[in-house]
Design an enzyme around this catalytic site. Structure first.
Site, short mmCIF file in Angstrom:
data_model
loop_
_atom_site.label_atom_id
_atom_site.label_comp_id
_atom_site.label_asym_id
_atom_site.label_seq_id
_atom_site.Cartn_x
_atom_site.Cartn_y
_atom_site.Cartn_z
N HIS A 185 0.84 -1.22 0.00
CA HIS A 185 0.00 0.00 0.00
C HIS A 185 0.86 1.27 0.00
CE1 HIS A 185 -3.41 -2.62 1.25
NE2 HIS A 185 -2.45 -3.24 1.91
N SER A 195 15.26 22.25 -14.98
CA SER A 195 14.04 22.97 -15.28
C SER A 195 14.43 24.26 -16.01
CB SER A 195 13.30 23.27 -13.98
OG SER A 195 12.61 24.48 -14.09
N LYS A 229 16.48 22.26 -9.88
CA LYS A 229 15.75 21.03 -10.20
C LYS A 229 16.57 19.99 -10.97
CE LYS A 229 11.79 20.08 -10.05
NZ LYS A 229 10.56 20.38 -10.76
N GLU A 279 10.43 8.97 -16.37
CA GLU A 279 9.04 9.39 -16.62
C GLU A 279 8.59 8.99 -18.03
OE1 GLU A 279 8.42 13.44 -14.06
OE2 GLU A 279 9.97 13.45 -15.57
#
Ligand code: ARG
Length: 472
Positions: free
Chosen positions: A170, A291, A297, A304
């Site tokens: 979970h 970024s 970043k 992804e």
């Protein structure tokens, strides 16, 4: 006169060997645009030529064409293959597909003898033969990519049988596991993927060549001979089914879909682990981006994109099933799109596998952060409950209840289980001793998971040996 007619026919053949003389008008620009598949199916040129050579050999052996004609056609096809390999051939959209392009080039190469190649076959059995051969040939590359990723994961696992991190259910901390145990989970998934791929190729490996358009042929062909030449296991049994069947493509796509589903789970975990709150791993710079506005970043774009690309592949599986659904036997042009779907899915999955292999090879593990994350999460509560079962003859449910009470007490005191003093524990049961406290150690915890398939270093080392033998 006959020569003039012949040269006229020869000219027409070079332009388009399948051009129907009973149609008064050629295809409109729009029909050509929607009908032409050469941009996609030229990827099957090797298979198309391989299939045609086998067919020509069979026609020769059966005396349907003469030995001279057979040799002429085969030599012509070999020259074409060589020229395509060298990038010397420019395909024409007006010739629709790879089959018509190659046949037309064969006319240029060997003259009207080329017209004999299409005896006793149809583009319907030709295309499905090429397609099966393409999938079979390219399954080797896919299997290699899977194997490389397995190898990479196994190599990392070897170094991390004692590196402990939280295992989750979970997405809540569940029990301590070793990093090696985690990595081997994916090795097993990929092992099943490879087996599924092998099974799919085994089922696919029947020769449709000789089915003709749908009914077989009146020529005395030898389908066993082309089966042998093309290294199929046996000829397909029913001509109608042979040309209508795309089950093999669906199955291959399912294998691809499942691989990309596995990769997307893996990618998601990498993304999570690289998140600052987890901070379990540092991603290789080459597989991250910055970024455009936030200078601090480091985004896990590689992972992804792998996670996202599963969406494309799974949709493709759906697309092919929808194309097939309700399609009457046998061939309809709807089927032409199958190649686009398979090729793009195949490319997606191979790329994703390579990216993940590069990702794992360059990743650094923050092993201290991992250990701390599990140390501070009462993840050994089950081990304590087990101690009560082993040593105080509790039933598991009694042990579970008591441990639950102790966890609640620790929470109230703002302590973790391992921070409780012995006397605090003894308030719950006098017989609890220092030995019981040892169960709070995460190292004890993994050491004790000695059951087959468990996370103890001893078991995991065996599992690594087994994986090397089985998969590499
Ligand atoms: N380009 C076609 C395809 O990929 C080849 C088969 C054409 N067959 C036909 N009956 N028009 O499906």
């Amino acid at each position: 006169m006959e020569n003039i007619v012949n040269s006229f026919i020869g000219h027409a053949m070079k332009k388009n060997p399948s051009r129907n003389t009973h149609l008064n008008k050629g295809p409109s620009k729009l029909l050509e645009a929607i009908n032409s598949s050469i941009d996609v199916d030229q990827r099957m040129y090797k298979e198309d030529i391989e299939g045609s050579i086998a067919h020509a050999k069979m026609l020769g052996k059966q005396k349907i064409i003469s030995k001279k004609e057979e040799i002429k056609i085969i030599n012509g096809l070999k020259i074409i293959l060589n020229n395509i390999n060298k990038g010397k051939v420019k395909f024409k959209k007006s010739l629709e597909d790879i089959h018509m392009n190659i046949e037309s080039i064969l006319f240029q190469q060997v003259g009207k003898t080329a017209g004999k190649l299409h005896t006793a076959r149809s583009r319907n059995d030709q295309v499905v033969t090429d397609f099966k051969l393409w999938i079979r040939n390219n399954s080797v590359g896919l299997d290699n990519h899977l194997k490389k990723l397995q190898k990479c994961l196994i190599n990392i696992a070897k170094k991390h049988t004692l590196t402990i991190l939280p295992g989750y259910t979970h997405l809540q901390v569940a029990q301590p596991i070793s990093l090696a145990h985690y990595l081997l989970a994916y090795v097993e998934m990929m092992g099943r993927d490879r087996l599924r791929l092998k099974n799919c190729i085994e089922i696919l490996n029947e020769n449709p060549l000789g089915a003709g358009a749908l009914a077989g042929t009146s020529f005395s062909i030898d389908r066993n001979y082309t089966t042998k030449l093309l290294k199929f296991n046996k000829p397909t049994v029913n001509a109608l089914d042979s040309v209508a069947d795309r089950d093999f493509a669906v199955e291959f796509l399912f294998v691809l879909s499942l691989i990309s589903t596995h990769l997307s789970r893996m990618a998601d975990e990498i993304i999570l682990w690289a998140n600052q709150q987890f901070n379990f791993v540092k991603l290789p710079d080459e597989l991250a981006t910055g970024s455009s506005i936030m200078p601090q970043k480091k985004n896990p774009d590689g992972a992804e994109l792998v996670r996202g690309s599963a969406g494309n592949v799974i949709s493709n599986l759906n697309a092919l099933l929808v194309i097939l659904k309700g399609l009457p036997l046998a061939y309809s042009k709807d089927l032409q799109d199958d190649k686009k779907i398979i090729f793009s899915s195949y490319d997606n999955v191979c790329l994703a596998l390579e990216v993940m292999t590069e990702m794992w090879s360059g990743i650094t593990f923050n092993t201290k952060v991992m250990a701390k994350a599990i140390q501070n999460s009462n993840a050994t509560a089950t081990d304590f409950a087990n101690w009560l079962v082993f040593n105080l003859q509790f039933s598991f449910r009694e042990a579970y209840q008591l441990t639950g009470k102790i966890v609640a007490y620790a929470d109230k005191k703002n302590k973790k289980l391992h921070e409780l003093d012995l006397h605090e524990l003894q308030n719950f049961n006098k017989k609890i001793n220092n030995d019981a406290k040892k169960t709070f150690s995460i190292y004890e915890s993994i050491n004790n998971k000695k059951s087959f398939g468990g996370t103890s270093p001893q078991r995991v080392k065996q599992a690594i040996k087994y994986a090397i033998k089985k998969y590499l």
